[in-house]
Motif scaffolding. Sequence first.
Motif, PDB file in Angstrom:
ATOM      1  N   THR A  10      58.086  60.769   5.136  1.00  0.00           N
ATOM      2  CA  THR A  10      57.981  60.830   6.556  1.00  0.00           C
ATOM      3  C   THR A  10      58.594  61.774   7.283  1.00  0.00           C
ATOM      4  O   THR A  10      59.737  62.267   6.580  1.00  0.00           O
ATOM      5  N   PRO A  11      58.458  62.427   8.345  1.00  0.00           N
ATOM      6  CA  PRO A  11      59.042  63.423   8.991  1.00  0.00           C
ATOM      7  C   PRO A  11      60.397  62.862   9.610  1.00  0.00           C
ATOM      8  O   PRO A  11      60.891  63.036  10.795  1.00  0.00           O
ATOM      9  N   GLY A  12      61.324  62.295   8.828  1.00  0.00           N
ATOM     10  CA  GLY A  12      62.808  62.058   9.410  1.00  0.00           C
ATOM     11  C   GLY A  12      62.539  60.802  10.222  1.00  0.00           C
ATOM     12  O   GLY A  12      61.845  59.946  10.105  1.00  0.00           O
ATOM     13  N   ASP A  13      63.355  60.998  11.466  1.00  0.00           N
ATOM     14  CA  ASP A  13      63.341  60.083  12.405  1.00  0.00           C
ATOM     15  C   ASP A  13      62.242  60.512  13.685  1.00  0.00           C
ATOM     16  O   ASP A  13      62.495  59.983  14.731  1.00  0.00           O
ATOM     17  N   ARG A  14      61.393  61.398  13.144  1.00  0.00           N
ATOM     18  CA  ARG A  14      60.400  61.778  14.367  1.00  0.00           C
ATOM     19  C   ARG A  14      59.033  61.077  13.859  1.00  0.00           C
ATOM     20  O   ARG A  14      58.151  61.623  14.642  1.00  0.00           O
ATOM     21  N   MET A  15      58.972  59.955  13.157  1.00  0.00           N
ATOM     22  CA  MET A  15      57.890  59.293  13.071  1.00  0.00           C
ATOM     23  C   MET A  15      57.729  58.297  14.034  1.00  0.00           C
ATOM     24  O   MET A  15      58.416  57.668  14.869  1.00  0.00           O
ATOM     25  N   GLU A  18      45.672  55.300  15.464  1.00  0.00           N
ATOM     26  CA  GLU A  18      46.871  55.237  15.965  1.00  0.00           C
ATOM     27  C   GLU A  18      47.878  55.744  14.622  1.00  0.00           C
ATOM     28  O   GLU A  18      48.800  56.109  15.078  1.00  0.00           O
ATOM     29  N   LEU A  19      47.658  55.570  13.371  1.00  0.00           N
ATOM     30  CA  LEU A  19      48.382  55.912  12.125  1.00  0.00           C
ATOM     31  C   LEU A  19      47.375  56.554  11.237  1.00  0.00           C
ATOM     32  O   LEU A  19      46.426  55.891  10.908  1.00  0.00           O
ATOM     33  N   GLU A  20      47.826  57.539  10.676  1.00  0.00           N
ATOM     34  CA  GLU A  20      47.192  58.259   9.387  1.00  0.00           C
ATOM     35  C   GLU A  20      47.961  58.435   8.215  1.00  0.00           C
ATOM     36  O   GLU A  20      49.214  58.954   8.263  1.00  0.00           O
ATOM     37  N   ILE A  21      47.752  57.639   7.217  1.00  0.00           N
ATOM     38  CA  ILE A  21      48.274  57.919   5.921  1.00  0.00           C
ATOM     39  C   ILE A  21      47.311  58.636   4.984  1.00  0.00           C
ATOM     40  O   ILE A  21      46.229  58.253   4.782  1.00  0.00           O
ATOM     41  N   HIS A  22      47.806  59.903   4.525  1.00  0.00           N
ATOM     42  CA  HIS A  22      47.188  60.747   3.495  1.00  0.00           C
ATOM     43  C   HIS A  22      47.714  60.786   2.219  1.00  0.00           C
ATOM     44  O   HIS A  22      49.124  60.918   2.230  1.00  0.00           O
ATOM     45  N   GLY A  23      46.934  61.071   1.196  1.00  0.00           N
ATOM     46  CA  GLY A  23      47.790  61.318  -0.165  1.00  0.00           C
ATOM     47  C   GLY A  23      47.265  60.714  -1.430  1.00  0.00           C
ATOM     48  O   GLY A  23      46.003  60.547  -1.376  1.00  0.00           O
ATOM     49  N   SER A  24      47.971  60.057  -2.073  1.00  0.00           N
ATOM     50  CA  SER A  24      47.703  59.618  -3.379  1.00  0.00           C
ATOM     51  C   SER A  24      46.679  58.556  -3.458  1.00  0.00           C
ATOM     52  O   SER A  24      46.693  57.613  -2.898  1.00  0.00           O
ATOM     53  N   ALA A  57      48.712  63.901   9.314  1.00  0.00           N
ATOM     54  CA  ALA A  57      49.225  62.758   8.742  1.00  0.00           C
ATOM     55  C   ALA A  57      50.516  62.299   9.366  1.00  0.00           C
ATOM     56  O   ALA A  57      51.301  63.006   9.714  1.00  0.00           O
ATOM     57  N   ASP A  58      50.616  60.878   9.472  1.00  0.00           N
ATOM     58  CA  ASP A  58      52.083  60.258   9.790  1.00  0.00           C
ATOM     59  C   ASP A  58      52.889  60.119   8.704  1.00  0.00           C
ATOM     60  O   ASP A  58      54.144  60.119   8.754  1.00  0.00           O
ATOM     61  N   ILE A  59      52.110  59.655   7.605  1.00  0.00           N
ATOM     62  CA  ILE A  59      52.761  59.247   6.313  1.00  0.00           C
ATOM     63  C   ILE A  59      52.014  59.838   5.183  1.00  0.00           C
ATOM     64  O   ILE A  59      50.902  59.992   5.245  1.00  0.00           O
ATOM     65  N   TRP A  60      52.858  60.580   4.374  1.00  0.00           N
ATOM     66  CA  TRP A  60      52.323  61.183   3.041  1.00  0.00           C
ATOM     67  C   TRP A  60      52.625  60.143   2.017  1.00  0.00           C
ATOM     68  O   TRP A  60      53.663  59.767   1.712  1.00  0.00           O
ATOM     69  N   ALA A  61      51.296  59.752   1.512  1.00  0.00           N
ATOM     70  CA  ALA A  61      51.657  58.931   0.233  1.00  0.00           C
ATOM     71  C   ALA A  61      51.731  59.694  -1.040  1.00  0.00           C
ATOM     72  O   ALA A  61      50.761  60.461  -0.908  1.00  0.00           O
ATOM     73  N   SER A  62      52.603  59.748  -1.891  1.00  0.00           N
ATOM     74  CA  SER A  62      52.743  60.454  -2.899  1.00  0.00           C
ATOM     75  C   SER A  62      53.080  59.843  -4.353  1.00  0.00           C
ATOM     76  O   SER A  62      54.174  59.017  -4.316  1.00  0.00           O
ATOM     77  N   SER A  63      52.343  60.083  -5.301  1.00  0.00           N
ATOM     78  CA  SER A  63      52.679  59.313  -6.673  1.00  0.00           C
ATOM     79  C   SER A  63      53.587  60.648  -7.655  1.00  0.00           C
ATOM     80  O   SER A  63      53.491  60.378  -8.719  1.00  0.00           O
ATOM     81  N   ARG A  64      54.378  61.486  -6.966  1.00  0.00           N
ATOM     82  CA  ARG A  64      55.004  62.251  -7.482  1.00  0.00           C
ATOM     83  C   ARG A  64      56.276  62.573  -6.418  1.00  0.00           C
ATOM     84  O   ARG A  64      56.189  62.420  -5.228  1.00  0.00           O
ATOM     85  N   ALA A  93      48.358  67.502   4.610  1.00  0.00           N
ATOM     86  CA  ALA A  93      47.951  66.967   5.801  1.00  0.00           C
ATOM     87  C   ALA A  93      49.220  66.512   6.867  1.00  0.00           C
ATOM     88  O   ALA A  93      49.200  66.659   7.921  1.00  0.00           O
ATOM     89  N   LEU A  94      50.513  66.338   6.219  1.00  0.00           N
ATOM     90  CA  LEU A  94      51.776  66.106   6.954  1.00  0.00           C
ATOM     91  C   LEU A  94      52.052  67.242   7.527  1.00  0.00           C
ATOM     92  O   LEU A  94      52.672  67.220   8.811  1.00  0.00           O
ATOM     93  N   ALA A  95      52.333  68.691   6.922  1.00  0.00           N
ATOM     94  CA  ALA A  95      52.578  69.806   7.077  1.00  0.00           C
ATOM     95  C   ALA A  95      51.534  70.258   8.397  1.00  0.00           C
ATOM     96  O   ALA A  95      52.257  70.698   9.146  1.00  0.00           O
ATOM     97  N   ALA A  96      50.595  69.849   8.222  1.00  0.00           N
ATOM     98  CA  ALA A  96      49.519  70.331   9.406  1.00  0.00           C
ATOM     99  C   ALA A  96      49.604  69.409  10.777  1.00  0.00           C
ATOM    100  O   ALA A  96      48.741  69.717  11.584  1.00  0.00           O
ATOM    101  N   GLY A  97      50.190  68.248  10.617  1.00  0.00           N
ATOM    102  CA  GLY A  97      50.455  67.246  11.682  1.00  0.00           C
ATOM    103  C   GLY A  97      49.240  66.546  11.749  1.00  0.00           C
ATOM    104  O   GLY A  97      49.196  65.761  12.776  1.00  0.00           O
TER     105      GLY A  97
END
Length: 440
Positions: A273-278, A28-34, A101-108, A95-99
Amino acid sequence: MARHTRKITQLTGLFIASLLALPVPAYELEIHGSNTIGAALAPMLVTGYLKEKTTGAVSAKGTGQENEQILAARVNNRLTDVLVAAHGSSTGFKALAAGQADIWASSRPVKPSEVEQFRARADLTTLESEHVIAIDGLAVLVHPSNPVSQMSIGTLGKIFSGQIRNWSELGGPDRPINLYARDDRSGTWDTFKSLVLGKQYTLDGNARRYESNDQLSDDVSLDPAGIGFSGLASVRNSKVLAISEGNAPALKPNQLTVASEDYPLSRRLFMYTPGDRMPPLAAGLIDFALGQKGQALVAESGFISQNPIAVKPEFDNSTPESFRRLTGNYQRLTVNFRFSEGRTRLDNKALRDLQRVQHYLEQHGRTADDLLLIGFADTQSHELRAQMISELRALSVRMALDKTGVRDVAYTGYGQYMPVGGAGSPRNGRVEVWIQTPRH
């Protein structure tokens, strides 16, 4: 007619085949990253959010891949599952750019090249896309028996580039220095590289590299010759050093120094997140993470919450007497207002901190009359110019607070004095928030 029928049948078959070829979302939801965020914080936030939406239990299990978790619960009699994949900040953007991930977790922060690559879908620098979910401090770690207690960022750069190779050069024992560093996919590494190594130094090739903050810290705590760095939540059994930049005093990472971002190696942890398109589930999770309940979980996880608290700072010998008098009847809130462009435009975190200050006053029965804003400037060509800039900064925060209903807050400027970073550091340009000590 038969030819037309066959053609329609063929087209229908091709359409169905193309639909079958599209990737079906596994979760239902994918969070990728840090890894810094994904190891513990993101699962805690997801679990807290799902608990608010269900009366049942929230389960957690692995995927068979290291540093991945699936959190699941039944919401409205429907299985809701969330994947948290923590393989490094750069993997999250991909992952976010490739569609995927719904949320990109980033420590930078997002890089300019990534902003441009994503611009057709959304501007990742806007308030709608960039969400500061926690504040972290890069902790510089050594073995508990190491007598060294503080060092400058410049010294750190020389150590990790191999220019300083023995602890005896730093007042420690005659022992070769062993280096521990995060891997190239890590936002923790990106932050260390940017803040410590910069363009002047390159990481020594003998450094041991890690995907996990916790494992790195554990290994440093077992090595009397070791030095490494991790997120603040992964200090564990290692000793933490105080760090200085320029002529500013050395600071250890703690609640006030990290929350205010005065600590030289403090950093923000983001969800993009991709703006209001999440999807609604992603939007709900972001709102939860930024709210008071989510920020309470941030504190529980070992990071620094953005919910303000009042503390009495410990001044050192470098604090001017005039500043001691100015703040004598005040405590400091663990929030600094900082600026994104020029000298008076508040950044995305500051815009949300306006609401947090308002909520703090409401919760504690305080008013705008209890607050004092103190602006600071970086070193300028003339003292009067620095004073003017510092006052303008404080005034801009006062005007922004006015719009939230916190009106006519007292403010002043303290010029270029009491820097928290080296000359030219953007951290020097800030507005501190002080609140009168309650009378009992």
